[in-house]
Scaffold this motif. Structure first.
Motif, PDB file in Angstrom:
ATOM      1  N   GLU A  42      11.598  10.446 -58.314  1.00  0.00           N
ATOM      2  CA  GLU A  42      12.886  11.088 -58.019  1.00  0.00           C
ATOM      3  C   GLU A  42      13.093  12.329 -58.893  1.00  0.00           C
ATOM      4  O   GLU A  42      13.686  13.319 -58.445  1.00  0.00           O
ATOM      5  CB  GLU A  42      14.045  10.103 -58.234  1.00  0.00           C
ATOM      6  CG  GLU A  42      14.082   8.960 -57.231  1.00  0.00           C
ATOM      7  CD  GLU A  42      13.142   7.808 -57.577  1.00  0.00           C
ATOM      8  OE1 GLU A  42      12.382   7.917 -58.568  1.00  0.00           O
ATOM      9  OE2 GLU A  42      13.154   6.798 -56.851  1.00  0.00           O
ATOM     10  N   ASP A  43      12.591  12.286 -60.153  1.00  0.00           N
ATOM     11  CA  ASP A  43      12.771  13.437 -61.047  1.00  0.00           C
ATOM     12  C   ASP A  43      11.703  14.504 -60.844  1.00  0.00           C
ATOM     13  O   ASP A  43      11.783  15.587 -61.410  1.00  0.00           O
ATOM     14  CB  ASP A  43      12.713  12.970 -62.520  1.00  0.00           C
ATOM     15  CG  ASP A  43      13.854  12.024 -62.841  1.00  0.00           C
ATOM     16  OD1 ASP A  43      14.871  12.075 -62.104  1.00  0.00           O
ATOM     17  OD2 ASP A  43      13.715  11.230 -63.782  1.00  0.00           O
ATOM     18  N   LEU A  44      10.698  14.177 -60.062  1.00  0.00           N
ATOM     19  CA  LEU A  44       9.567  15.108 -59.916  1.00  0.00           C
ATOM     20  C   LEU A  44       9.616  15.868 -58.593  1.00  0.00           C
ATOM     21  O   LEU A  44       8.826  16.779 -58.373  1.00  0.00           O
ATOM     22  CB  LEU A  44       8.236  14.341 -60.007  1.00  0.00           C
ATOM     23  CG  LEU A  44       8.056  13.506 -61.282  1.00  0.00           C
ATOM     24  CD1 LEU A  44       6.778  12.677 -61.197  1.00  0.00           C
ATOM     25  CD2 LEU A  44       8.020  14.405 -62.505  1.00  0.00           C
ATOM     26  N   ARG A  52      12.137  17.994 -56.155  1.00  0.00           N
ATOM     27  CA  ARG A  52      13.469  18.625 -56.013  1.00  0.00           C
ATOM     28  C   ARG A  52      13.877  18.572 -54.557  1.00  0.00           C
ATOM     29  O   ARG A  52      13.242  19.179 -53.700  1.00  0.00           O
ATOM     30  CB  ARG A  52      13.408  20.090 -56.464  1.00  0.00           C
ATOM     31  CG  ARG A  52      13.281  20.244 -57.928  1.00  0.00           C
ATOM     32  CD  ARG A  52      12.918  21.677 -58.284  1.00  0.00           C
ATOM     33  NE  ARG A  52      12.418  21.710 -59.634  1.00  0.00           N
ATOM     34  CZ  ARG A  52      13.197  21.724 -60.717  1.00  0.00           C
ATOM     35  NH1 ARG A  52      14.503  21.770 -60.592  1.00  0.00           N
ATOM     36  NH2 ARG A  52      12.659  21.714 -61.918  1.00  0.00           N
ATOM     37  N   GLU A  63       8.692  25.897 -64.035  1.00  0.00           N
ATOM     38  CA  GLU A  63       8.501  24.641 -64.787  1.00  0.00           C
ATOM     39  C   GLU A  63       7.200  24.625 -65.572  1.00  0.00           C
ATOM     40  O   GLU A  63       7.104  24.047 -66.639  1.00  0.00           O
ATOM     41  CB  GLU A  63       8.422  23.469 -63.806  1.00  0.00           C
ATOM     42  CG  GLU A  63       9.703  22.741 -63.604  1.00  0.00           C
ATOM     43  CD  GLU A  63       9.528  21.696 -62.519  1.00  0.00           C
ATOM     44  OE1 GLU A  63       8.382  21.308 -62.203  1.00  0.00           O
ATOM     45  OE2 GLU A  63      10.556  21.273 -61.985  1.00  0.00           O
ATOM     46  N   TYR A 118       6.171  18.924 -66.629  1.00  0.00           N
ATOM     47  CA  TYR A 118       6.120  17.539 -66.132  1.00  0.00           C
ATOM     48  C   TYR A 118       4.690  17.060 -65.910  1.00  0.00           C
ATOM     49  O   TYR A 118       4.472  16.108 -65.164  1.00  0.00           O
ATOM     50  CB  TYR A 118       6.918  17.431 -64.833  1.00  0.00           C
ATOM     51  CG  TYR A 118       8.401  17.615 -65.018  1.00  0.00           C
ATOM     52  CD1 TYR A 118       9.189  16.586 -65.543  1.00  0.00           C
ATOM     53  CD2 TYR A 118       9.022  18.817 -64.682  1.00  0.00           C
ATOM     54  CE1 TYR A 118      10.558  16.751 -65.714  1.00  0.00           C
ATOM     55  CE2 TYR A 118      10.386  18.992 -64.852  1.00  0.00           C
ATOM     56  CZ  TYR A 118      11.152  17.953 -65.367  1.00  0.00           C
ATOM     57  OH  TYR A 118      12.501  18.123 -65.541  1.00  0.00           O
ATOM     58  N   ARG A 178       3.739  13.682 -63.931  1.00  0.00           N
ATOM     59  CA  ARG A 178       3.084  13.752 -62.618  1.00  0.00           C
ATOM     60  C   ARG A 178       1.765  12.968 -62.643  1.00  0.00           C
ATOM     61  O   ARG A 178       1.455  12.226 -61.714  1.00  0.00           O
ATOM     62  CB  ARG A 178       2.797  15.208 -62.239  1.00  0.00           C
ATOM     63  CG  ARG A 178       4.025  15.969 -61.825  1.00  0.00           C
ATOM     64  CD  ARG A 178       3.635  17.386 -61.380  1.00  0.00           C
ATOM     65  NE  ARG A 178       4.764  18.286 -61.517  1.00  0.00           N
ATOM     66  CZ  ARG A 178       4.756  19.435 -62.187  1.00  0.00           C
ATOM     67  NH1 ARG A 178       3.654  19.850 -62.782  1.00  0.00           N
ATOM     68  NH2 ARG A 178       5.827  20.174 -62.261  1.00  0.00           N
TER      69      ARG A 178
END
Lengths: 426, 355
Positions: A358-360, A362, A380, A384, A388
C-alpha cells in the motif's frame, strides 16, 4: 461419428430391422462380432494430440509426485504474457508436479504445439476437455487430483460434474470480475448462474484480492482463500543492456492493452501536458486507440519476459493507468508486483494496491494527480529500495503455489469432504 | 459346479455390480463362477479381487471358451446376441435367461424367445416377472431370485466425517427418461422454494449427449443451481461413502424411476441406513413399506414427494428409525450371504433339472 449421425443411423436400423425380427437378430449377431462402436453412442473423440495425451499419462504414472494439477485457463500458456495460470503451471512444473494446462482457443482447428511436455506440462484446449472430460479426468486414479477453474465458462458445468465423480479436488480461482467483463462487451459467454454454481459447488474458492473476496462473500461463500498475484522470481534479471531514449521523466507500462480497462485518455492527456516526458508501452492486445497517440508515447509491442528487466531499467516510474471502474478494481495487476520487483516506483489509477504494498504504490484519480504522482515518484530514487525488494521477495509465484498446496493440504472449505468421499477402499 | 454368467457390457452399471458380488460370494456355496462380457468398458474396478474370473471377448471367442470349460450352468443376462452360439454347443449345459433390464427396447427379443432352449428364467423382482411375462408369447415359470447388495453396503455403518454443512438429498441413477431425473430436479425446486436448506446431489451420467445442457437449464429454471452437486458417474466402490455422507448429513435418498427391475440404488441406500422416498409403484413396493422403511409418493407428483422429503429432513427421530428399519429389512433379504444362498439354491435346482 457424430451424435446426430448415430441417432439417425439408429432410427434407420430400427425401421429396417424392427425389434424382434429375424433381421434384428442378424444385426445383434453382426454387432457382437464387429464391435458396438458402430451401433451405439460412445462419443469417443479423435484428437490430433491423442498420442501426446497417452505419452503424458504414462509419464505421470512414473513420477514420484503424488499430485497432478489441471488448470482450466482463459489464456494460452505463453511465458511472455506472464499470466497467473501460466506462472502457476511453470512453478508446478519446476516442482515436478505434473500439470495439464487447458488453454482457450478461438477456433476449434487451432492446436498449439506441445512445447512443454518435457517439463511435465500437457496442453489441451479447454473446449476439448469440456466436450470429453473423461479423456483426462478418469485417467489418474493413483494421484491426488486438483482442478483449478480460472473462469466460469458454462461448458465447465459438465467438467465440474466429471471432476466431482472422479474425485478431483475442485477449486474456483476467482481472478477477475467476469460480470464486468461482459458489461464492457467482453466475455460474451458469461452466465451469472454458472458462476454461482461454481462458487457454491467447488471444494474450495480462492480469490486474488479483497475486492473479489468481498464479492464472493456477498454471494454466501465463507472462508475463500486470498491468493494474490505475484511476480516471477527472476523478473528483475537484466540479461543484456537495451537502451531506450529517455525523457525528463521516463515512464513505462507492460501488459495487456485492453480498451476495457486501459485508460488511453488519461495517458494521452498526461503525455500532451508533459511533452518532455517519455512514455513506453510494452504489450499485446488489439485496441484502435493505439493509433493517434502523442509523439512522446512509444509502443514497443510484445516482448519476451527476459527482455522486460533491461527495458524497464530505462524507466523512472512504472505506471498502471486503468479506468476508475469496477472491472479494474476487481483486478490484481501482476505488473504491480513486477514493477516493484524491478525496483520501480508505481503510480496507478483504478486499482487497489497489492496487499503489503500500500505504501509502495501511489494510487490517484484524474490526470493532474496522475502527473503529480509520477513526478513525485520519479524523485523518490532508491528511498524505498529495501522495502520494494522485501515485498518482491515475499510475493513470488513460489509462495503462491506454496499457499495453494497448503490450502489443499489443510483440507479447508470442502476439500476434506471430497477426500473422505473418495479415499480408496482397499 | 461351474457357472458362467454372460453380459453385454463391462461398464459401471447395476448388473455388473450384482455380477461382481456373485463372483465374490458363490464360491462359498461350491460354485465356481465366471463372467463373460462381450465388450470392454470402464467397469473393471467393480471386480477388484476377482478379475481373474472376468473374461472379455466376442461371441466367437465366447463359443470357444464355453466349449473348452464345459460349464454346468450358463446364465445369459439380457444379452440375446449370444443365443446363436448356444445352439452350436456340442455339449448341453443348463441355460438360464436372466432378465434384469428395465428398458423396453432391450426386452423386444422376448417376443421371439423360444423358451425350449432355456431351462429357467430368472428375474430380480415380482414386478420384473410381470413385465417379462407380459412380453412372452406363452406363460412360463419365472423365478424371482433376489439381487444381492454388495458386501460394502451391508458392512458396519460409520459416520461420515467431516459432517456435511447441509443435509444431502441424493438421487442416483442414469440420467434418462426411464429414471425420470427431471422429476428429481422438480422436487428439488419445490423444496428450495419452500425454504429448505438441503443440497442436492445427483450421481449418474446421461445416455444422451445433451443431458448436461438440459440439466443445467432445468436446474437454473428450478432455482437449484447453487445447491446442485452433480457427480457424473461415480465408481461403485465410492457409493457406500456417499450414502454414509447422506445419512450423516441428515439427508434422504430419492428415486423417481418410472422403471426399475429391482431398485438396486434404493436397496443399497437402505442397506446404509438412509431413509428413502420412492415412487409408489414398480419393484419398490416389494421392499419399501411406506411409513416403515421410508415414504412413497405417486409418480409425477413432485409436490407430494417434496412434502415427504421435507418431513424426513425435519424429523430426525423419524428419519433415523425409518433408516434403521430399512437397513434391517434389506440386510435380512438382500445381504450377499442371504441372496447368494437363494441364487445358489436356484442354480443347483436348475442343474438338477428340478422345477
Amino acid at each position: 461419428m457424430t451424435a446426430m449421425n448415430r441417432n439417425w443411423l439408429s432410427a434407420v436400423l430400427k425401421r429396417l430391422f424392427p425389434p424382434g425380427s429375424f433381421g434384428r437378430r442378424l444385426l445383434y449377431r453382426l454387432r457382437a462380432n464387429t464391435g458396438k462402436w458402430l451401433f451405439t453412442s460412445r462419443g469417443k473423440p479423435h484428437l490430433p494430440i491423442e498420442a501426446d495425451i497417452e505419452r503424458f499419462i504414462s509419464w505421470v504414472h512414473e513420477q514420484e509426485s503424488h499430485q497432478i494439477v489441471l488448470i482450466m485457463a482463459s489464456t494460452r500458456l505463453i511465458e511472455s504474457e506472464g499470466q497467473r495460470s501460466t506462472n502457476f503451471a511453470l512453478e508446478l512444473s519446476r516442482r515436478g508436479i505434473p500439470c495439464i494446462f487447458g488453454y482457450w482457443r478461438w477456433k476449434k482447428n487451432e492446436w498449439y504445439p506441445q512445447d512443454r511436455l518435457a517439463g511435465g506440462i500437457l496442453q489441451i484446449p479447454v473446449d476439448a476437455i469440456a466436450e470429453w472430460p473423461e479423456i483426462i479426468l478418469r485417467r489418474f486414479s493413483n494421484k491426488e487430483k486438483i482442478i483449478l477453474f480460472e473462469f466460469p465458462h458454462p461448458s465447465f458445468f459438465k467438467v465440474l460434474a466429471e471432476a466431482h465423480a472422479a474425485g478431483w479436488v475442485t477449486i474456483y480461482d476467482v481472478i477477475d470480475d467476469w460480470g464486468e467483463f461482459q458489461r464492457v462487451g467482453q466475455a460474451e459467454w458469461y452466465e451469472p448462474s454458472m458462476e454461482r454454481h461454481l462458487l457454491h459447488n467447488v471444494d474450495a474458492v480462492s480469490v486474488v484480492n479483497q475486492t473479489l473476496g468481498k464479492a464472493v462473500s456477498d454471494q454466501g461463500i465463507k472462508g475463500a482463500e486470498q491468493i494474490p498475484n505475484a511476480s516471477f522470481p527472476e523478473i528483475d534479471k537484466v540479461d543484456e543492456d537495451r537502451y531506450l531514449k529517455r525523457g525528463e521523466i521516463t515512464i513505462g507500462y507492460f501488459g495487456y492493452l485492453a480498451g476495457a480497462w486501459f485508460d488511453w485518455d488519461l495517458l494521452s492527456e498526461t503525455a500532451v501536458a508533459h511533452p518532455t516526458w517519455m512514455f513506453y508501452l510494452i504489450g499485446y492486445g488489439g485496441d484502435s486507440r493505439k493509433k493517434g497517440l502523442p509523439p512522446n508515447v512509444h509502443l514497443l509491442g510484445k516482448r519476451e519476459r527476459n527482455e522486460l528487466a533491461s527495458l524497464a531499467s530505462n524507466w523512472d516510474v512504472g505506471m498502471i493507468p486503468f479506468k476508475q471502474e469496477r472491472l479494474a478494481s476487481g483486478a490484481d495487476p501482476i505488473k504491480a508486483y513486477e514493477y516493484l520487483a524491478m525496483n520501480l516506483p508505481v503510480v496507478a489509477t483504478g486499482i487497489s494496491a497489492p496487499v503489503g504494498a500500500e505504501d509502495l504504490v501511489r494510487r490517484v484519480k484524474g490526470a493532474d494527480a496522475f502527473a503529480q504522482a509520477i513526478k513525485t515518484a520519479a524523485e523518490e530514487g532508491d528511498r524505498y529500495l529495501e522495502a520494494r525488494a522485501a515485498f518482491a521477495a515475499e510475493n513470488t509465484w513460489v509462495q503462491r503455489i506454496d499457499q495453494l498446496l497448503s490450502m489443499i493440504e489443510r483440507g479447508g472449505q470442502r476439500i476434506a469432504e471430497k477426500r473422505a468421499l473418495f479415499h480408496r477402499v482397499e | 459346479m461351474k457357472a458362467l454368467f454372460i453380459y453385454r457390457f463391462l461398464t459401471r452399471g447395476g448388473v455388473e455390480a450384482v455380477l461382481a458380488t456373485r463372483l465374490r460370494g458363490l464360491k462359498k456355496w461350491g460354485i465356481d463362477a465366471q463372467a463373460w462380457f462381450l465388450f470392454d468398458g470402464p467397469g473393471r474396478s467393480l471386480f477388484r479381487g476377482v478379475l481373474d474370473q472376468v473374461h472379455i471377448g466376442s461371441t466367437k471367442a465366447l463359443s470357444h471358451y464355453m466349449e473348452s470349460k464345459r460349464f454346468a450352468i450358463i446364465s445369459i443376462l439380457d444379452t440375446p446376441e449370444v443365443f446363436p452360439v448356444l445352439n452350436q454347443m456340442p455339449h448341453a449345459p443348463k441355460f438360464i435367461l436372466e432378465v434384469h433390464s428395465p428398458y423396453s427396447e432391450n426386452l423386444h427379443y422376448l417376443k421371439s424367445l423360444r423358451m425350449r432352449r432355456m431351462d429357467a428364467l430368472f428375474v430380480p423382482s415380482q414386478f420384473q416377472a410381470s413385465v417379462v411375462q407380459s412380453r412372452l408369447r406363452k406363460k412360463v415359470a419365472i423365478r424371482v431370485v433376489p439381487n444381492p447388495v454388495g458386501e460394502a453396503f451391508v458392512g458396519q455403518l460409520s459416520n461420515f466425517s467431516p459432517m456435511p454443512e447441509r443435509p444431502i438429498v441424493a438421487w442416483l441413477g442414469r440420467l434418462d427418461r426411464l429414471k425420470n431425473w427431471t422429476e428429481f430436479v422438480a422436487i428439488a425446486g419445490q423444496l428450495t422454494a419452500a425454504g429448505s436448506m438441503a443440497q442436492y446431489w445427483m450421481l449418474g451420467r446421461g445416455s444422451e449427449e445433451k443431458v448436461a445442457g438440459k440439466l443445467f437449464r432445468l436446474a437454473q429454471r428450478q432455482g437449484i443451481l447453487d445447491s446442485l452437486r452433480w457427480f457424473r458417474g461415480v465408481d461403485q466402490e465410492h457409493i457406500p461413502r456417499v450414502l454414509d455422507a447422506v445419512r450423516t448429513s441428515g439427508g434422504v435418498v430419492v428415486s423417481t424411476s418410472k422403471g426399475d427391475s429391482f431398485g438396486m440404488t434404493i436397496a443399497e441406500a437402505m442397506a446404509r441406513g438412509c431413509a428413502v422416498v420412492v415412487p409408489a409403484e414398480g419393484p419398490f413396493r416389494e421392499f419399501v413399506t411406506s411409513g416403515e422403511h421410508g415414504f412413497d409418493y405417486p409418480l409425477g407428483d413432485a409436490a407430494q414427494a417434496a412434502q415427504q422429503i421435507k418431513q424426513l429432513l425435519e424429523k430426525e427421530p423419524l428419519r433415523r428409525s425409518l433408516g434403521e428399519n430399512g437397513r434391517t429389512s434389506i440386510v435380512a433379504r438382500h445381504a450377499p450371504q442371504v441372496a447368494l444362498g437363494v441364487l445358489a439354491g436356484e442354480l443347483k435346482k436348475v442343474y438338477a433339472g428340478a422345477e
